[in-house]
Design a protein around this motif. Structure first.
Motif, mmCIF file in Angstrom:
data_model
loop_
_atom_site.group_PDB
_atom_site.id
_atom_site.type_symbol
_atom_site.label_atom_id
_atom_site.label_comp_id
_atom_site.label_asym_id
_atom_site.label_seq_id
_atom_site.Cartn_x
_atom_site.Cartn_y
_atom_site.Cartn_z
ATOM 1 N N ARG A 88 -33.903 -4.172 15.257
ATOM 2 C CA ARG A 88 -34.343 -3.372 16.394
ATOM 3 C C ARG A 88 -35.373 -2.356 15.906
ATOM 4 N NH1 ARG A 88 -30.097 -2.164 20.827
ATOM 5 N NH2 ARG A 88 -31.919 -3.023 21.877
ATOM 6 N N LYS A 89 -36.386 -2.145 16.699
ATOM 7 C CA LYS A 89 -37.403 -1.155 16.320
ATOM 8 C C LYS A 89 -36.714 0.192 16.091
ATOM 9 C CE LYS A 89 -41.699 0.775 18.127
ATOM 10 N NZ LYS A 89 -42.607 0.437 17.038
ATOM 11 N N TRP A 90 -37.033 0.851 14.983
ATOM 12 C CA TRP A 90 -36.368 2.121 14.708
ATOM 13 C C TRP A 90 -36.754 3.160 15.765
ATOM 14 C CZ3 TRP A 90 -32.378 3.675 12.046
ATOM 15 C CH2 TRP A 90 -32.143 5.055 11.971
ATOM 16 N N SER A 91 -35.775 3.825 16.340
ATOM 17 C CA SER A 91 -36.053 4.852 17.351
ATOM 18 C C SER A 91 -35.221 6.089 17.012
ATOM 19 C CB SER A 91 -35.622 4.371 18.742
ATOM 20 O OG SER A 91 -36.001 3.039 18.936
ATOM 21 N N LYS A 144 -28.560 -5.059 12.766
ATOM 22 C CA LYS A 144 -27.207 -5.374 13.280
ATOM 23 C C LYS A 144 -26.879 -6.830 12.990
ATOM 24 C CE LYS A 144 -25.460 -3.746 17.106
ATOM 25 N NZ LYS A 144 -25.155 -3.346 18.505
ATOM 26 N N PHE A 180 -33.687 -0.949 12.684
ATOM 27 C CA PHE A 180 -32.250 -0.669 12.731
ATOM 28 C C PHE A 180 -31.586 -2.060 12.738
ATOM 29 C CE2 PHE A 180 -28.467 -0.305 15.426
ATOM 30 C CZ PHE A 180 -27.824 0.790 14.888
ATOM 31 N N LEU A 196 -33.062 8.440 18.060
ATOM 32 C CA LEU A 196 -32.223 8.728 19.223
ATOM 33 C C LEU A 196 -31.483 10.047 19.004
ATOM 34 C CD1 LEU A 196 -30.688 5.169 19.826
ATOM 35 C CD2 LEU A 196 -32.736 6.158 20.847
ATOM 36 N N ARG A 247 -22.692 1.029 10.687
ATOM 37 C CA ARG A 247 -22.653 2.494 10.842
ATOM 38 C C ARG A 247 -21.817 3.177 9.779
ATOM 39 N NH1 ARG A 247 -19.787 4.004 15.022
ATOM 40 N NH2 ARG A 247 -19.176 1.898 15.605
ATOM 41 N N ILE A 282 -34.358 -1.338 23.634
ATOM 42 C CA ILE A 282 -35.308 -1.171 22.522
ATOM 43 C C ILE A 282 -35.781 -2.544 22.038
ATOM 44 C CG2 ILE A 282 -35.516 -0.281 20.155
ATOM 45 C CD1 ILE A 282 -33.095 1.622 20.932
ATOM 46 N N GLU A 318 -26.535 10.109 24.238
ATOM 47 C CA GLU A 318 -25.930 8.769 24.287
ATOM 48 C C GLU A 318 -24.603 8.816 25.038
ATOM 49 O OE1 GLU A 318 -26.387 6.131 20.785
ATOM 50 O OE2 GLU A 318 -26.684 8.026 19.735
ATOM 51 N N TRP A 339 -22.680 -8.401 16.641
ATOM 52 C CA TRP A 339 -22.123 -7.337 17.483
ATOM 53 C C TRP A 339 -22.343 -5.945 16.886
ATOM 54 C CZ3 TRP A 339 -19.349 -11.797 16.264
ATOM 55 C CH2 TRP A 339 -19.031 -12.642 17.336
ATOM 56 N N SER A 340 -22.208 -5.866 15.559
ATOM 57 C CA SER A 340 -22.102 -4.524 14.968
ATOM 58 C C SER A 340 -23.267 -4.133 14.071
ATOM 59 C CB SER A 340 -20.825 -4.437 14.118
ATOM 60 O OG SER A 340 -19.715 -4.805 14.883
ATOM 61 N N ALA A 341 -23.450 -2.819 14.027
ATOM 62 C CA ALA A 341 -24.369 -2.218 13.049
ATOM 63 C C ALA A 341 -23.503 -1.671 11.903
ATOM 64 C CB ALA A 341 -25.140 -1.089 13.718
ATOM 65 N N ASP A 388 -26.405 -1.031 24.118
ATOM 66 C CA ASP A 388 -25.539 -2.121 23.654
ATOM 67 C C ASP A 388 -24.482 -2.476 24.699
ATOM 68 O OD1 ASP A 388 -24.663 -3.972 21.784
ATOM 69 O OD2 ASP A 388 -23.389 -2.551 20.701
ATOM 70 N N ARG A 425 -20.981 9.870 23.892
ATOM 71 C CA ARG A 425 -20.726 8.959 22.772
ATOM 72 C C ARG A 425 -20.416 9.726 21.482
ATOM 73 N NH1 ARG A 425 -23.766 3.348 20.947
ATOM 74 N NH2 ARG A 425 -22.232 2.867 19.351
HETATM 75 N N1 LIG Z 1 -33.080 1.071 17.377
HETATM 76 C C1 LIG Z 1 -32.389 2.085 16.912
HETATM 77 N N2 LIG Z 1 -32.970 2.995 16.093
HETATM 78 C C2 LIG Z 1 -32.262 4.025 15.576
HETATM 79 N N3 LIG Z 1 -30.963 4.251 15.826
HETATM 80 C C3 LIG Z 1 -30.326 3.382 16.651
HETATM 81 C C4 LIG Z 1 -30.994 2.264 17.223
HETATM 82 N N4 LIG Z 1 -30.109 1.583 17.969
HETATM 83 C C5 LIG Z 1 -28.954 2.241 17.885
HETATM 84 N N5 LIG Z 1 -29.068 3.331 17.099
HETATM 85 C C6 LIG Z 1 -28.003 4.315 16.767
HETATM 86 O O1 LIG Z 1 -26.936 3.622 16.172
HETATM 87 C C7 LIG Z 1 -25.739 3.778 16.911
HETATM 88 C C8 LIG Z 1 -24.983 2.473 16.936
HETATM 89 O O2 LIG Z 1 -25.765 1.480 17.596
HETATM 90 P P1 LIG Z 1 -25.091 0.268 18.336
HETATM 91 O O3 LIG Z 1 -26.156 -0.731 18.646
HETATM 92 O O4 LIG Z 1 -24.300 0.736 19.497
HETATM 93 O O5 LIG Z 1 -24.145 -0.328 17.206
HETATM 94 P P2 LIG Z 1 -22.563 -0.619 17.249
HETATM 95 O O6 LIG Z 1 -22.359 -1.592 18.347
HETATM 96 O O7 LIG Z 1 -22.256 -1.199 15.912
HETATM 97 O O8 LIG Z 1 -21.895 0.698 17.478
HETATM 98 C C9 LIG Z 1 -26.176 4.257 18.278
HETATM 99 O O9 LIG Z 1 -25.201 5.086 18.829
HETATM 100 C C10 LIG Z 1 -27.462 4.986 17.993
HETATM 101 O O10 LIG Z 1 -27.181 6.338 17.660
#
Ligand SMILES: Nc1ncnc2c1ncn2[C@@H]1O[C@H](COP(=O)(O)OP(=O)(O)O)[C@@H](O)[C@H]1O
Ligand SMILES: [Mg+2]
Length: 349
Positions: free
Chosen positions: A159-162, A96, A94, A164, A103, A23, A169, A99-101, A238, A185
């Motif tokens: 990251r561009k919002w998508s 981060k 989105f 998902l 969540r 993305i 996943e 490493w991490s978002a 990721d 996932r």
């Molecule tokens: N660009 C995005 N837009 C919307 N949701 C996203 C995007 N990227 C990731 N996600 C959602 O967020 C979750 C966590 O993203 P990820 O990059 O793997 O973070 P982390 O490494 O902290 O787990 C993904 O499983 C997905 O569902």
């Protein structure tokens, strides 16, 4: 797991290598004053006025602890850079860290989502997230080497919002440059389509891995998150370190590191691609479990009490307080208050 492996999974290390398959994103270095702010436990996120910091809200709480309020206006240059990046990415992102978002913090956002439109939205999530704190304070947790920690340059990843679909996943565990295991996932849910399309999902992922990832990532052991869209195309989401800091979902780290053959519940038709990895998914509705991030939230009752969302809960709570005789001299006043409050709440509803 070695520190080097963790370093290689930083977004800014892998994104330039695999840009085409993931993305669209932008990476902004975080200035030191913003890092200090993120580190600091005692500050709150206050948006304030866009142009006038004097309109920042004041803290009316009776708490003894003085929370320092920091307005995003205090980082004007960073705020402008972030807003420009958000606009380039279509206005919704989105976020981060390296490493991490965040969540674990989506419950705190007004939209209960990680979708952000401003620096203030991002700060609110980051400051409420234990996952972000992990990146800031102990990124090399569980690493086996004694070498000094590598220097980390903290970066904001947008990251561009998508939108998902969680059922599309998958997490792939890669050992010596081979996928040894694939897990759904979002393992707390049962998705019927996964069992039906097991073979095609597995071969699409293996093909994507062989063509675009294998031998191109700086390590030979890593964990790869992918997304298979409705047209069957696989996208990279990721990279994560191959070790306990990474959630092993439907496998255990013991299994993944034992070197034993994992049982694959599938027959891989295209054996030329790679020997079939073990593919696990949640098979029946019986196994539906609560979301793993629920434990990071505050209890529902607490939330209802603080927001006055549930008037009856509040009344029960106040009754309990008065029954317990807390501040007996104030009991009458509190009952009085309770009556007034209950009256006010009822007239609101
Ligand atoms: N660009 C995005 N837009 C919307 N949701 C996203 C995007 N990227 C990731 N996600 C959602 O967020 C979750 C966590 O993203 P990820 O990059 O793997 O973070 P982390 O490494 O902290 O787990 C993904 O499983 C997905 O569902
Ligand atoms: Mg990850």
């Amino acid at each position: 797991m070695k520190k080097e492996q963790v370093v290689n999974c930083q977004f800014s290390v892998w994104y330039p290598l695999f840009k085409k398959h993931t993305i669209k994103s932008l990476i902004l270095p975080i200035p030191q004053n913003v890092i200090d702010y993120l580190f600091d436990d005692g500050t709150l996120v206050v948006s304030g006025s866009e142009n006038n910091s004097s309109q920042t809200q004041t803290n009316n709480s009776d708490s003894d602890e003085e929370d320092v309020q920091v307005c995003v206006c205090q980082f004007p240059d960073f705020k402008i850079r972030v807003q420009e990046a958000i606009n380039v990415l279509g206005g919704r992102v989105f976020p981060k860290l390296n490493w991490s978002a965040p969540r674990d913090a989506n419950w705190i956002a007004l939209n209960s989502s990680l979708q952000c439109q401003s620096l203030c939205d991002i700060f609110l999530l980051f400051k409420s997230s234990d996952f972000i704190t992990h990146d800031l304070t102990q990124p090399f947790l569980h690493c086996s080497d004694d070498s000094p920690d590598p220097t980390i340059n903290y970066e904001l990843v947008l990251r561009k919002w998508s939108e998902l679909i969680p059922g599309a996943e998958f997490r792939c565990f890669v050992k010596e440059n081979k996928i040894i295991a694939i897990s759904q996932r979002d393992y707390t849910q049962h998705y019927q389509h996964i069992a039906k399309q097991e073979d095609s999902i597995s071969s699409a992922i293996l093909e994507f891995f062989r063509d675009h990832i294998q031998y191109q990532f700086p390590d030979e052991d890593f964990v790869l998150d992918v997304y298979r869209d409705s047209s069957g195309r696989v996208w990279l989401i990721d990279f994560n370190p191959f070790g306990e800091v990474t959630d092993s979902f439907l496998f255990t780290w013991e299994e993944l590191t034992s070197g034993k053959n994992l049982t694959a519940n599938q027959t891989q038709e295209d054996t030329a691609l790679q020997e079939g990895p073990a593919f696990r998914y949640t098979t029946s509705e019986v196994t539906v479990q609560p979301s793993p991030c629920l434990s990071y939230r505050i209890p529902r009752d607490f939330l209802d009490l603080t927001t006055g969302e549930d008037a009856y809960k509040l009344i029960d709570f106040l009754k309990l307080v008065s029954e317990m005789g807390i501040k007996t001299t104030e009991t009458r006043t509190s009952v009085e208050k309770e009556r007034k409050l209950s009256h006010r709440l009822h007239s609101c509803t």
